[in-house]
Design a protein around this motif. Structure first.
Motif, PDB file in Angstrom:
ATOM      1  N   ARG A 106       0.659  -1.177   0.089  1.00 15.37           N
ATOM      2  CA  ARG A 106      -0.001   0.035  -0.258  1.00 15.37           C
ATOM      3  C   ARG A 106       0.875   1.490  -0.050  1.00 15.37           C
ATOM      4  O   ARG A 106       0.384   2.488  -0.256  1.00 15.37           O
ATOM      5  N   TRP A 107       2.147   1.173   0.294  1.00 18.45           N
ATOM      6  CA  TRP A 107       2.910   2.449   0.279  1.00 18.45           C
ATOM      7  C   TRP A 107       4.236   2.334  -0.547  1.00 18.45           C
ATOM      8  O   TRP A 107       4.515   3.235  -1.276  1.00 18.45           O
ATOM      9  N   LEU A 108       4.978   1.452  -0.244  1.00 13.78           N
ATOM     10  CA  LEU A 108       6.364   1.089  -0.874  1.00 13.78           C
ATOM     11  C   LEU A 108       6.415   0.864  -2.379  1.00 13.78           C
ATOM     12  O   LEU A 108       6.957   1.587  -3.105  1.00 13.78           O
ATOM     13  N   ILE A 109       5.542  -0.129  -2.891  1.00 16.56           N
ATOM     14  CA  ILE A 109       5.329  -0.473  -4.096  1.00 16.56           C
ATOM     15  C   ILE A 109       5.117   0.666  -4.870  1.00 16.56           C
ATOM     16  O   ILE A 109       5.403   0.841  -6.116  1.00 16.56           O
ATOM     17  N   PRO A 110       3.942   1.568  -4.596  1.00 16.07           N
ATOM     18  CA  PRO A 110       3.624   2.475  -5.645  1.00 16.07           C
ATOM     19  C   PRO A 110       4.584   3.712  -5.783  1.00 16.07           C
ATOM     20  O   PRO A 110       4.433   4.420  -6.682  1.00 16.07           O
ATOM     21  N   ARG A 111       5.499   3.543  -4.857  1.00 12.87           N
ATOM     22  CA  ARG A 111       6.612   4.591  -4.998  1.00 12.87           C
ATOM     23  C   ARG A 111       7.814   3.907  -5.259  1.00 12.87           C
ATOM     24  O   ARG A 111       9.015   4.850  -5.673  1.00 12.87           O
ATOM     25  N   MET A 112       7.946   2.853  -5.886  1.00 10.29           N
ATOM     26  CA  MET A 112       9.151   2.124  -6.134  1.00 10.29           C
ATOM     27  C   MET A 112       9.523   2.698  -7.378  1.00 10.29           C
ATOM     28  O   MET A 112      10.788   3.035  -7.737  1.00 10.29           O
ATOM     29  N   ALA A 113       9.014   3.184  -8.280  1.00  7.46           N
ATOM     30  CA  ALA A 113       9.304   3.654  -9.514  1.00  7.46           C
ATOM     31  C   ALA A 113       9.908   4.957  -9.455  1.00  7.46           C
ATOM     32  O   ALA A 113      10.869   5.384 -10.306  1.00  7.46           O
ATOM     33  N   LEU A 114       9.777   5.809  -8.545  1.00  2.95           N
ATOM     34  CA  LEU A 114      10.482   7.123  -7.936  1.00  2.95           C
ATOM     35  C   LEU A 114      11.867   6.856  -7.620  1.00  2.95           C
ATOM     36  O   LEU A 114      12.670   7.524  -8.076  1.00  2.95           O
ATOM     37  N   PHE A 115      11.985   6.021  -6.813  1.00  2.00           N
ATOM     38  CA  PHE A 115      13.193   5.299  -6.551  1.00  2.00           C
ATOM     39  C   PHE A 115      14.091   4.926  -7.561  1.00  2.00           C
ATOM     40  O   PHE A 115      15.253   5.551  -7.711  1.00  2.00           O
ATOM     41  N   GLU A 123      19.201  -1.968  -7.890  1.00  2.00           N
ATOM     42  CA  GLU A 123      17.967  -2.736  -8.337  1.00  2.00           C
ATOM     43  C   GLU A 123      17.559  -2.965  -6.899  1.00  2.00           C
ATOM     44  O   GLU A 123      18.071  -3.584  -6.118  1.00  2.00           O
ATOM     45  N   LEU A 124      16.152  -2.882  -6.667  1.00  2.00           N
ATOM     46  CA  LEU A 124      15.463  -3.308  -5.531  1.00  2.00           C
ATOM     47  C   LEU A 124      14.999  -4.792  -5.513  1.00  2.00           C
ATOM     48  O   LEU A 124      14.259  -4.972  -6.619  1.00  2.00           O
ATOM     49  N   ARG A 125      15.095  -5.644  -4.693  1.00  2.00           N
ATOM     50  CA  ARG A 125      14.594  -6.866  -4.999  1.00  2.00           C
ATOM     51  C   ARG A 125      14.003  -7.077  -3.398  1.00  2.00           C
ATOM     52  O   ARG A 125      14.165  -7.401  -2.335  1.00  2.00           O
ATOM     53  N   LEU A 126      12.765  -7.316  -3.573  1.00  2.00           N
ATOM     54  CA  LEU A 126      11.546  -6.962  -2.467  1.00  2.00           C
ATOM     55  C   LEU A 126      10.963  -8.425  -2.187  1.00  2.00           C
ATOM     56  O   LEU A 126      10.605  -9.255  -2.997  1.00  2.00           O
ATOM     57  N   THR A 127      10.879  -8.527  -0.896  1.00  2.00           N
ATOM     58  CA  THR A 127      10.249  -9.656  -0.190  1.00  2.00           C
ATOM     59  C   THR A 127       9.448  -9.129   0.925  1.00  2.00           C
ATOM     60  O   THR A 127       9.783  -8.060   1.538  1.00  2.00           O
ATOM     61  N   THR A 128       8.431  -9.984   1.256  1.00  2.00           N
ATOM     62  CA  THR A 128       7.502  -9.264   2.475  1.00  2.00           C
ATOM     63  C   THR A 128       7.558 -10.277   3.574  1.00  2.00           C
ATOM     64  O   THR A 128       7.865 -11.454   3.257  1.00  2.00           O
ATOM     65  N   ASP A 129       7.548  -9.992   4.844  1.00  2.00           N
ATOM     66  CA  ASP A 129       7.722 -10.519   5.869  1.00  2.00           C
ATOM     67  C   ASP A 129       7.388  -9.840   7.194  1.00  2.00           C
ATOM     68  O   ASP A 129       8.053  -8.704   7.282  1.00  2.00           O
ATOM     69  N   ASP A 273      24.634   1.905  -1.013  1.00  2.00           N
ATOM     70  CA  ASP A 273      23.432   1.797  -1.505  1.00  2.00           C
ATOM     71  C   ASP A 273      22.264   1.648  -0.387  1.00  2.00           C
ATOM     72  O   ASP A 273      21.250   2.145  -0.770  1.00  2.00           O
ATOM     73  N   ALA A 274      22.597   0.950   0.574  1.00  2.00           N
ATOM     74  CA  ALA A 274      21.590   0.641   1.662  1.00  2.00           C
ATOM     75  C   ALA A 274      21.189   2.101   2.076  1.00  2.00           C
ATOM     76  O   ALA A 274      20.087   2.369   2.620  1.00  2.00           O
ATOM     77  N   GLU A 275      22.188   2.790   2.609  1.00  2.00           N
ATOM     78  CA  GLU A 275      22.161   4.152   3.274  1.00  2.00           C
ATOM     79  C   GLU A 275      21.481   5.092   2.120  1.00  2.00           C
ATOM     80  O   GLU A 275      20.520   5.853   2.617  1.00  2.00           O
ATOM     81  N   THR A 276      21.706   4.934   0.777  1.00  2.00           N
ATOM     82  CA  THR A 276      20.751   5.694  -0.122  1.00  2.00           C
ATOM     83  C   THR A 276      19.402   5.475  -0.111  1.00  2.00           C
ATOM     84  O   THR A 276      18.513   6.188   0.037  1.00  2.00           O
ATOM     85  N   PHE A 277      18.932   4.115   0.137  1.00  2.00           N
ATOM     86  CA  PHE A 277      17.658   3.841   0.088  1.00  2.00           C
ATOM     87  C   PHE A 277      16.993   4.127   1.383  1.00  2.00           C
ATOM     88  O   PHE A 277      15.986   4.535   1.177  1.00  2.00           O
ATOM     89  N   VAL A 278      17.738   4.199   2.641  1.00  2.00           N
ATOM     90  CA  VAL A 278      16.987   4.422   3.722  1.00  2.00           C
ATOM     91  C   VAL A 278      16.928   6.112   3.739  1.00  2.00           C
ATOM     92  O   VAL A 278      15.650   6.483   4.183  1.00  2.00           O
ATOM     93  N   ASP A 279      17.737   6.788   3.251  1.00  2.00           N
ATOM     94  CA  ASP A 279      17.459   8.155   3.297  1.00  2.00           C
ATOM     95  C   ASP A 279      16.402   8.678   2.168  1.00  2.00           C
ATOM     96  O   ASP A 279      15.431   9.465   2.686  1.00  2.00           O
ATOM     97  N   TRP A 280      16.071   7.845   1.001  1.00  2.00           N
ATOM     98  CA  TRP A 280      15.157   7.934   0.328  1.00  2.00           C
ATOM     99  C   TRP A 280      13.782   7.913   0.843  1.00  2.00           C
ATOM    100  O   TRP A 280      12.759   8.393   0.714  1.00  2.00           O
TER     101      TRP A 280
END
Length: 285
Positions: A106-115, A123-129, A273-280
């Motif tokens: 409901r929040w991350l996937i709709p915004r992934m294209a912006l990242f 490249e983001l490789r997403l899993t849910t847990d 890269d993880a720091e970049t993603f967290v900042d985003w």
């Protein structure tokens, strides 16, 4: 013992057994048979001249020698794994992200294209847990969770506070006619993920608990039900922000801090890269 004569296969079998607690689980991780792991550990004991485990093989008890040896081996193999991963990702920079299921949908996937547009090289490789994360057993760069901590040895960065309040479809009742008391006449939608959500909110308003309730196993199902007009739910604002903006839901009484926060958890060590993603993630809120 010289590096060239180190029994690496036996050391891997022993380290996996210690880390996972069972030879059978170690065998599954290493892709070999139980008897192969048992032989390797037995051979390592003979070479070292000390017992590494005591008791029956199905209820292993590590010896003092095993407890002394295992931390250094785990650190060494972790270092090798990280170095190999860095080489593999030199041309293809991949971030493995574990995220709460409903937050992802409901929040991350709709915004992934912006990242991806801002950082095309990652490249983001997403899993849910929704459960605890063990960086020693899973190859994850970032885990997004919600709670109040503590978060153990993980590096934790607060992303945004968790604020929750009642939300409902505007078709149920005109907003200007709603009062906190009027919500109690509707069906209260609940989820097993946050069983105390309604009690916390009604207590903050000095109200009794709702009488008619409908429970869902997953948060996502509950939110779909509230959009469909089946009742009113207590929901975090981050999960229904797009629905509020689109007019599918209303939050007539705002949101209150739950005492929890959404956090990004990372294993020890620097990952640019993880720091970049967290900042985003923080900026995207």
């Amino acid at each position: 013992m010289k590096r060239g004569t180190l029994p690496l296969t036996a050391l891997r079998a022993f380290e996996a057994t210690m880390r996972l607690g069972q030879m059978r689980r170690a065998a599954d991780e290493l892709g070999v048979t139980y008897s192969a792991v048992s032989r390797q550990v037995r051979g390592l004991e003979e070479m070292l001249g000390v017992p590494l485990f005591e008791g029956p093989r199905n209820r292993l008890v590590p010896s003092a020698a095993a407890l002394a040896l295992q931390p250094a081996l785990t650190e060494a193999f972790d270092g090798i794994e990280a170095a190999v991963a860095r080489v593999q990702r030199r041309d293809r920079r991949v971030l493995d992200v574990s995220c709460l299921g409903t937050l992802a949908m409901r929040w991350l996937i709709p915004r992934m294209a912006l990242f991806q547009a801002a950082h095309p090289g990652i490249e983001l490789r997403l899993t849910t847990d929704d459960g605890p994360v063990d960086f020693a057993q899973r190859r994850i760069d970032i885990a997004i969770r919600v709670g109040s901590g503590p978060w153990g040895s993980a590096q934790a960065t607060e992303l945004f506070p968790d604020n929750a309040g009642p939300v409902l479809s505007p078709a149920l009742m005109p907003v200007d006619e709603l009062t906190p008391q009027s919500l109690l006449g509707m069906t209260a939608l609940k989820t097993r993920t946050r069983p105390s959500a309604w009690a916390d909110w009604t207590s903050s308003q000095g109200l009794a608990a709702p009488i008619q309730t409908l429970e869902f196993e997953h948060f996502y199902f509950m939110l779909e039900a509230v959009i469909a007009g089946l009742g009113v739910a207590i929901a975090p604002d981050i999960l229904i922000r797009d629905d509020l903006a689109a007019g599918r839901l209303v939050a007539p009484f705002g949101f209150l801090p739950s005492g929890m926060s959404y956090v990004a958890l990372r294993p020890a060590g620097r990952n640019a890269d993880a720091e970049t993603f967290v900042d985003w993630l923080i900026e995207a809120n």
